[in-house]
Design an enzyme around this catalytic site. Structure first.
Site, PDB file in Angstrom:
ATOM      1  N   LYS A  80       0.827  -1.203   0.000  1.00  0.00           N
ATOM      2  CA  LYS A  80       0.000   0.000   0.000  1.00  0.00           C
ATOM      3  C   LYS A  80       0.861   1.252   0.000  1.00  0.00           C
ATOM      4  O   LYS A  80       2.082   1.169   0.075  1.00  0.00           O
ATOM      5  CB  LYS A  80      -0.932  -0.020   1.233  1.00  0.00           C
ATOM      6  CG  LYS A  80      -1.900  -1.203   1.217  1.00  0.00           C
ATOM      7  CD  LYS A  80      -3.017  -1.036   0.203  1.00  0.00           C
ATOM      8  CE  LYS A  80      -3.632  -2.313  -0.314  1.00  0.00           C
ATOM      9  NZ  LYS A  80      -4.317  -3.169   0.622  1.00  0.00           N
TER      10      LYS A  80
HETATM   11  C1  LIG Z   1      -5.475  -4.142   0.957  1.00  0.00           C
HETATM   12  C2  LIG Z   1      -6.889  -3.832   1.174  1.00  0.00           C
HETATM   13  C3  LIG Z   1      -7.595  -4.266   2.317  1.00  0.00           C
HETATM   14  C4  LIG Z   1      -7.068  -5.318   3.258  1.00  0.00           C
HETATM   15  O1  LIG Z   1      -5.978  -5.031   3.946  1.00  0.00           O
HETATM   16  P1  LIG Z   1      -4.917  -6.144   4.432  1.00  0.00           P
HETATM   17  O2  LIG Z   1      -3.958  -5.336   5.209  1.00  0.00           O
HETATM   18  O3  LIG Z   1      -4.330  -6.753   3.205  1.00  0.00           O
HETATM   19  O4  LIG Z   1      -5.658  -7.120   5.246  1.00  0.00           O
HETATM   20  C5  LIG Z   1      -8.873  -3.783   2.526  1.00  0.00           C
HETATM   21  N1  LIG Z   1      -9.470  -2.972   1.641  1.00  0.00           N
HETATM   22  C6  LIG Z   1      -8.857  -2.585   0.509  1.00  0.00           C
HETATM   23  C7  LIG Z   1      -9.580  -1.672  -0.413  1.00  0.00           C
HETATM   24  C8  LIG Z   1      -7.558  -3.019   0.229  1.00  0.00           C
HETATM   25  O5  LIG Z   1      -6.977  -2.664  -0.912  1.00  0.00           O
END
Ligand SMILES: *Cc1c(COP(=O)(O)O)cnc(C)c1O
Length: 441
Positions: free
Chosen positions: A199
């Site tokens: 992210k």
């Molecule tokens: C990555 C993501 C998540 C989940 O997060 P994790 O840390 O991978 O569990 C939730 N919502 C969106 C839109 C995402 O892109």
């Protein structure tokens, strides 16, 4: 005269120096390394003091009273739903174009997901496709600032307030983005988000929830943080002795049966990353706007970015999407377009972004609790399952969007080459169209 012949047909490539370094992320320095080493050397991975500092600093940055850090974003969102009262037989509204972890947790709470269509220009939830979905059991609207683009929050908050429904912001794609000058994640009742390695705010496997609501905060803590609720409430098991509506009656054992604590190596890195995040995101913003400025007005291609003077920004431009308008370039199929752009010197370019979730079988037939009925309807919900043709914009997105290069450094020469690859293919679509049907039959 430059060679306008497309690279896919043997012409010169537009990208001669791909410069992979400018895509590297996250930026990790000795300061991150020292902070993580401190945690490891002191053996305090499972302690909470560093996490508490990270939470305080993150809440301040977001302009919220409370922050709670999680082992991942998926769990922060599950817990936010539960804290907003989502339970068996309830419904959550969520856009169909997002990652599964925006809403799949609702099923494990016994709730159904009522998918809304998205806006063709922003790819975010369409504010005009929400109100008619609200029913007596709708507890929350999950909005996702998808691919860095903030949702249109004003009409969403107005509908939510009118019907007394909570708004949860999934900020996993948009840390630091502004909506009309306000930080996303500080507008809804609660926000939760991923901070995982891919992210834009990237600290490992991690998530965080922020809110101003003390009740939501208390419920999140009670749900998955046994060590924060005090000593176990033993010896108080006679009905009447306890107030079952007060989550603190269950101190010492998490109400969700979950353990949501974050590894402190991540909290330590998070504190360092937060210090530099605004300046690093400002650089990404310059780079990505430079890319899109170079493509302004090119037929077939459009950005999801907001108008420059709107006070709305794209944060770290996570997985920035390009919109594809085949009708402007002779109907060229997106797969052929992407193939030709990739051939101009990019490693890959694939058509499509996240697939439309409402068509996935988990939201139609999965029986998670072994009840002999799909979980979407097993708790007495209205049947809100939606098949093909129900959300036309979301269903068109695989043909109408793709991920563009995500520049982390504002390097004008490199960015110009990448933009030239897109421009060249769009402006030479006739070369691809001429040869498209050849050789069949
Ligand atoms: C990555 C993501 C998540 C989940 O997060 P994790 O840390 O991978 O569990 C939730 N919502 C969106 C839109 C995402 O892109």
């Amino acid at each position: 005269m430059s060679d306008r012949r497309l690279a896919i047909f043997g012409g010169d490539k537009a990208v001669t120096e791909p410069n992979p370094d400018i895509f590297k992320w996250p930026i990790v320095t000795q300061e991150d390394e020292a902070a993580v080493l401190d945690v490891i050397r002191s053996g305090s991975m499972s302690d909470t003091a560093v996490t508490a500092e990270f939470e305080k600093e993150f809440a301040a940055w977001m302009g919220r009273t409370f922050a709670v850090a999680y082992c991942n974003g998926t769990e922060s969102l599950r817990s936010a739903m539960w804290a907003c009262g989502v339970g068996a037989g309830d419904e959550v509204i969520c856009p169909s174009i997002t990652y599964w972890a925006s809403c799949t947790q609702a099923l494990t709470l016994g709730a159904a997901v009522n998918f809304a269509d998205v806006d063709a220009d922003t790819l975010c939830i369409d504010p005009s496709d929400i109100e008619h979905r609200i029913g007596p059991r709708t507890k929350a609207i999950m909005v996702v600032h998808v691919y860095g683009r903030p949702c249109d929050m004003d009409p969403i908050m107005a509908v939510a307030e009118k019907h007394n429904v909570k708004v949860i912001e999934d900020v996993s794609h948009a840390h630091g983005a502004l909506y009309k000058g306000r930080m996303v994640g500080s507008i809804g009742h609660v926000a939760a988000m991923s901070l995982m390695s891919g992210k834009s705010f990237a600290i490992g496997e991690a998530g965080i929830m922020v809110t101003n609501d003390p009740e939501v905060h208390k419920r999140c803590v009670a749900y998955g943080f046994y060590e924060r609720t005090g000593n176990p409430s033993l010896g108080r098991v006679t009905p009447g002795d306890i107030d079952i509506g007060d989550v603190q009656s269950f101190a010492g054992i998490p109400l969700g049966g979950y353990k949501h604590r974050l590894n402190q190596t991540c909290s330590a890195m998070g504190r360092v990353q937060l210090k530099y995040y605004p300046e690093r995101v400002a650089e990404i913003d310059r780079a990505m706007n430079r890319f899109w400025d170079l493509l302004e007005g090119v037929p077939g291609i459009k950005s999801t970015r907001p108008a420059r003077d709107s006070g709305t920004t794209m944060g770290g431009w996570y997985c920035s999407a390009g919109l594809y308008r085949p009708q402007e370039i002779g109907g060229l199929p997106i797969a052929r377009f992407c193939e030709a752009v990739a051939a101009e010197g990019m490693s890959t370019l694939s058509p499509g972004v996240n697939f439309p979730l409402h068509l996935h079988p988990i939201f139609h037939v999965a029986d998670i609790f072994g009840q002999g009925a799909p979980t979407m309807v097993a708790f007495g919900q209205r049947d809100v399952r939606q098949g093909p043709g129900t959300l036309p914009v979301a269903e068109s997105i695989p043909e109408r969007a793709y991920f563009v290069p995500w520049f982390k450094q504002d390097c004008p020469e490199t960015i110009a080459q990448y933009a030239a690859a897109f421009r060249k293919v769009a402006e030479s679509a006739d070369q691809l169209l001429e040869r498209e049907p050849a050789g069949v039959g």
